[in-house]
Design an enzyme around this catalytic site. Structure first.
Site, PDB file in Angstrom:
ATOM      1  N   ASN A 125       0.873  -1.179   0.000  1.00 60.43           N
ATOM      2  CA  ASN A 125       0.000   0.000   0.000  1.00 60.43           C
ATOM      3  C   ASN A 125       0.912   1.231   0.000  1.00 60.43           C
ATOM      4  O   ASN A 125       1.528   1.534   1.014  1.00 60.43           O
ATOM      5  CB  ASN A 125      -0.883  -0.042   1.260  1.00 60.43           C
ATOM      6  CG  ASN A 125      -1.688   1.237   1.437  1.00 60.43           C
ATOM      7  OD1 ASN A 125      -1.736   2.083   0.551  1.00 60.43           O
ATOM      8  ND2 ASN A 125      -2.327   1.369   2.589  1.00 60.43           N
ATOM      9  N   TRP A 126       0.979   1.881  -1.139  1.00 64.91           N
ATOM     10  CA  TRP A 126       1.879   3.032  -1.260  1.00 64.91           C
ATOM     11  C   TRP A 126       1.379   4.272  -0.524  1.00 64.91           C
ATOM     12  O   TRP A 126       2.097   5.241  -0.374  1.00 64.91           O
ATOM     13  CB  TRP A 126       2.104   3.356  -2.750  1.00 64.91           C
ATOM     14  CG  TRP A 126       3.215   2.556  -3.349  1.00 64.91           C
ATOM     15  CD1 TRP A 126       3.361   1.204  -3.297  1.00 64.91           C
ATOM     16  CD2 TRP A 126       4.355   3.057  -4.074  1.00 64.91           C
ATOM     17  NE1 TRP A 126       4.519   0.819  -3.957  1.00 64.91           N
ATOM     18  CE2 TRP A 126       5.140   1.950  -4.450  1.00 64.91           C
ATOM     19  CE3 TRP A 126       4.772   4.330  -4.467  1.00 64.91           C
ATOM     20  CZ2 TRP A 126       6.327   2.069  -5.168  1.00 64.91           C
ATOM     21  CZ3 TRP A 126       5.949   4.459  -5.186  1.00 64.91           C
ATOM     22  CH2 TRP A 126       6.723   3.338  -5.531  1.00 64.91           C
ATOM     23  N   LYS A 127       0.110   4.242  -0.118  1.00 69.87           N
ATOM     24  CA  LYS A 127      -0.498   5.425   0.536  1.00 69.87           C
ATOM     25  C   LYS A 127      -0.268   6.650  -0.353  1.00 69.87           C
ATOM     26  O   LYS A 127      -0.206   6.509  -1.567  1.00 69.87           O
ATOM     27  CB  LYS A 127       0.041   5.604   1.950  1.00 69.87           C
ATOM     28  CG  LYS A 127      -0.065   4.294   2.752  1.00 69.87           C
ATOM     29  CD  LYS A 127       0.131   4.457   4.211  1.00 69.87           C
ATOM     30  CE  LYS A 127      -0.028   3.099   4.898  1.00 69.87           C
ATOM     31  NZ  LYS A 127       0.068   3.156   6.340  1.00 69.87           N
ATOM     32  N   GLY A 161       2.606   2.244  10.802  1.00 71.79           N
ATOM     33  CA  GLY A 161       3.544   3.358  10.649  1.00 71.79           C
ATOM     34  C   GLY A 161       4.297   3.711  11.918  1.00 71.79           C
ATOM     35  O   GLY A 161       4.908   4.770  12.015  1.00 71.79           O
ATOM     36  N   SER A 219       3.690  -2.133  10.282  1.00 74.32           N
ATOM     37  CA  SER A 219       5.147  -2.141  10.458  1.00 74.32           C
ATOM     38  C   SER A 219       5.818  -3.438  10.012  1.00 74.32           C
ATOM     39  O   SER A 219       6.816  -3.864  10.601  1.00 74.32           O
ATOM     40  CB  SER A 219       5.522  -1.809  11.910  1.00 74.32           C
ATOM     41  OG  SER A 219       5.055  -0.516  12.237  1.00 74.32           O
ATOM     42  N   GLU A 224      -6.548   4.738   8.256  1.00 79.34           N
ATOM     43  CA  GLU A 224      -6.279   6.153   7.949  1.00 79.34           C
ATOM     44  C   GLU A 224      -7.498   6.821   7.326  1.00 79.34           C
ATOM     45  O   GLU A 224      -7.715   8.017   7.497  1.00 79.34           O
ATOM     46  CB  GLU A 224      -5.037   6.251   7.043  1.00 79.34           C
ATOM     47  CG  GLU A 224      -3.767   5.943   7.834  1.00 79.34           C
ATOM     48  CD  GLU A 224      -2.622   5.378   7.019  1.00 79.34           C
ATOM     49  OE1 GLU A 224      -2.700   5.370   5.782  1.00 79.34           O
ATOM     50  OE2 GLU A 224      -1.646   4.916   7.654  1.00 79.34           O
ATOM     51  N   HIS A 275      -9.533   1.396   5.376  1.00 76.54           N
ATOM     52  CA  HIS A 275      -8.226   1.519   6.037  1.00 76.54           C
ATOM     53  C   HIS A 275      -8.353   2.444   7.258  1.00 76.54           C
ATOM     54  O   HIS A 275      -9.121   3.404   7.230  1.00 76.54           O
ATOM     55  CB  HIS A 275      -7.203   2.076   5.036  1.00 76.54           C
ATOM     56  CG  HIS A 275      -5.792   1.952   5.530  1.00 76.54           C
ATOM     57  ND1 HIS A 275      -5.253   2.830   6.446  1.00 76.54           N
ATOM     58  CD2 HIS A 275      -4.827   1.046   5.266  1.00 76.54           C
ATOM     59  CE1 HIS A 275      -4.003   2.462   6.710  1.00 76.54           C
ATOM     60  NE2 HIS A 275      -3.724   1.375   6.005  1.00 76.54           N
ATOM     61  N   GLY A 319       2.951  -1.144   4.255  1.00 77.78           N
ATOM     62  CA  GLY A 319       2.947   0.281   3.949  1.00 77.78           C
ATOM     63  C   GLY A 319       4.337   0.764   3.571  1.00 77.78           C
ATOM     64  O   GLY A 319       4.821   0.538   2.453  1.00 77.78           O
ATOM     65  N   GLY A 320       5.009   1.410   4.504  1.00 81.57           N
ATOM     66  CA  GLY A 320       6.303   2.038   4.249  1.00 81.57           C
ATOM     67  C   GLY A 320       7.310   1.168   3.518  1.00 81.57           C
ATOM     68  O   GLY A 320       8.007   1.638   2.601  1.00 81.57           O
ATOM     69  N   GLU A 340      -5.195  -4.740  10.885  1.00 79.22           N
ATOM     70  CA  GLU A 340      -4.170  -3.702  11.025  1.00 79.22           C
ATOM     71  C   GLU A 340      -4.442  -2.899  12.294  1.00 79.22           C
ATOM     72  O   GLU A 340      -5.168  -1.900  12.255  1.00 79.22           O
ATOM     73  CB  GLU A 340      -4.213  -2.743   9.824  1.00 79.22           C
ATOM     74  CG  GLU A 340      -3.861  -3.378   8.506  1.00 79.22           C
ATOM     75  CD  GLU A 340      -3.302  -2.362   7.509  1.00 79.22           C
ATOM     76  OE1 GLU A 340      -2.358  -2.716   6.800  1.00 79.22           O
ATOM     77  OE2 GLU A 340      -3.791  -1.213   7.452  1.00 79.22           O
TER      78      GLU A 340
HETATM   79  P1  13P Z   1       3.159   0.381   7.634  1.00 83.40           P
HETATM   80  O1  13P Z   1       3.655  -0.900   7.035  1.00 83.40           O
HETATM   81  O2  13P Z   1       3.875   1.585   7.121  1.00 83.40           O
HETATM   82  O3  13P Z   1       3.096   0.299   9.136  1.00 83.40           O
HETATM   83  O4  13P Z   1       1.634   0.546   7.138  1.00 83.40           O
HETATM   84  C1  13P Z   1       0.771  -0.512   7.233  1.00 83.40           C
HETATM   85  C2  13P Z   1      -0.459  -0.183   6.489  1.00 83.40           C
HETATM   86  O5  13P Z   1      -1.202   0.699   6.873  1.00 83.40           O
HETATM   87  C3  13P Z   1      -0.738  -0.924   5.253  1.00 83.40           C
HETATM   88  O6  13P Z   1      -2.023  -0.667   4.794  1.00 83.40           O
END
Ligand code: 13P
Length: 238
Positions: A9-11, A168, A200, A96, A94, A221-222, A162
């Protein structure tokens, strides 16, 4: 057994240059259909053309979808449009989106329905905050969020657990916490439900997470922004 999913997930990260270089590096590794990238809307078509050029099996997804099918909804993107430009899946609900954009489970339910109607595979996210966990209501929160999927055939979606305290933050849920929540989710829905863990996940902890009982994949994510790191995670998928 189906292979474990690895979904990036590149956000709201990336650029034309970054998409080109990361996707090209991933393509050189010849990844399969168990791996997917969910990039920001403007980069979906570019990513699709890179995948097609290389005849890659890698799947493509979006990070959100409009709950409505078509019409005067300025700024929104429909499931049909996402399918039209080559998406196979979409992340829905999600943390977020819930936290920063006030998205409720009711909205998420309509988005899941819209995704399915548009032929997309929803990856529906659930998870508790640290406060909710500390006050002992994590399961209640997740059970409420899972009601969104009532009546939807298990094979048509995946759930991503999640916990927002792990997203994050660099803090990964422990294998025990992951096993417990994945069992709870499967117990609530169906034992065959595909449940991914997100929060994470990095190259150096993916092996441990993916080895946990009941983990059918990871939502990253990251670490998905670096081809080398993402490939390290993909190599751990069974
Ligand atoms: P991180 O891997 O950056 O913690 O993010 C997880 C996430 O929200 C994937 O959708």
């Amino acid at each position: 057994m189906l292979r474990q999913y690895v979904i990036g997930n590149w956000k709201m990260h990336g650029s034309v240059g970054q998409i080109r270089s990361v996707v090209r590096e991933l393509l050189r590794a010849g990844l399969g259909t168990n791996v997917a990238l969910c990039v920001p809307y403007p980069y979906i078509a570019l990513t699709k053309s890179l995948l097609m050029e290389a005849e890659s099996a890698l799947q493509l997804g979006a990070q959100d979808v409009c709950e409505y099918h078509i019409g005067a909804y300025t700024g929104e993107v429909s499931a049909a449009m996402l399918a039209d430009v080559g998406c196979e899946m979409v992340i829905v609900g999600h943390s977020e989106r819930r936290r920063y954009f006030g998205e409720s489970s009711e909205t998420a339910a309509r988005k899941v329905r819209a995704a399915l109607d548009g032929g997309l595979f929803p990856v529906y996210c659930v998870g508790e905050t640290l406060e909710q966990r500390q006050s002992g209501i994590a399961r209640d929160i997740i059970a409420e969020e899972l009601q969104v999927l009532a009546g939807v055939p298990t094979s048509l979606y995946a759930v991503a657990y999640e916990p927002s305290w792990a997203v994050g933050t660099g803090v990964v849920a422990t294998p025990e916490q992951i096993a417990e929540m994945h069992a709870f989710i499967k117990g609530t829905l169906d034992a065959r439900t595909r449940v991914l863990y997100g929060g994470s996940v990095k190259g150096d902890n993916a092996g441990q997470v993916l080895a946990v009982d009941g983990v059918d994949g990871v939502l990253v994510g990251g670490a998905a922004l670096s081809a080398a790191e993402f490939l390290d995670i993909c190599r751990e998928a069974r």
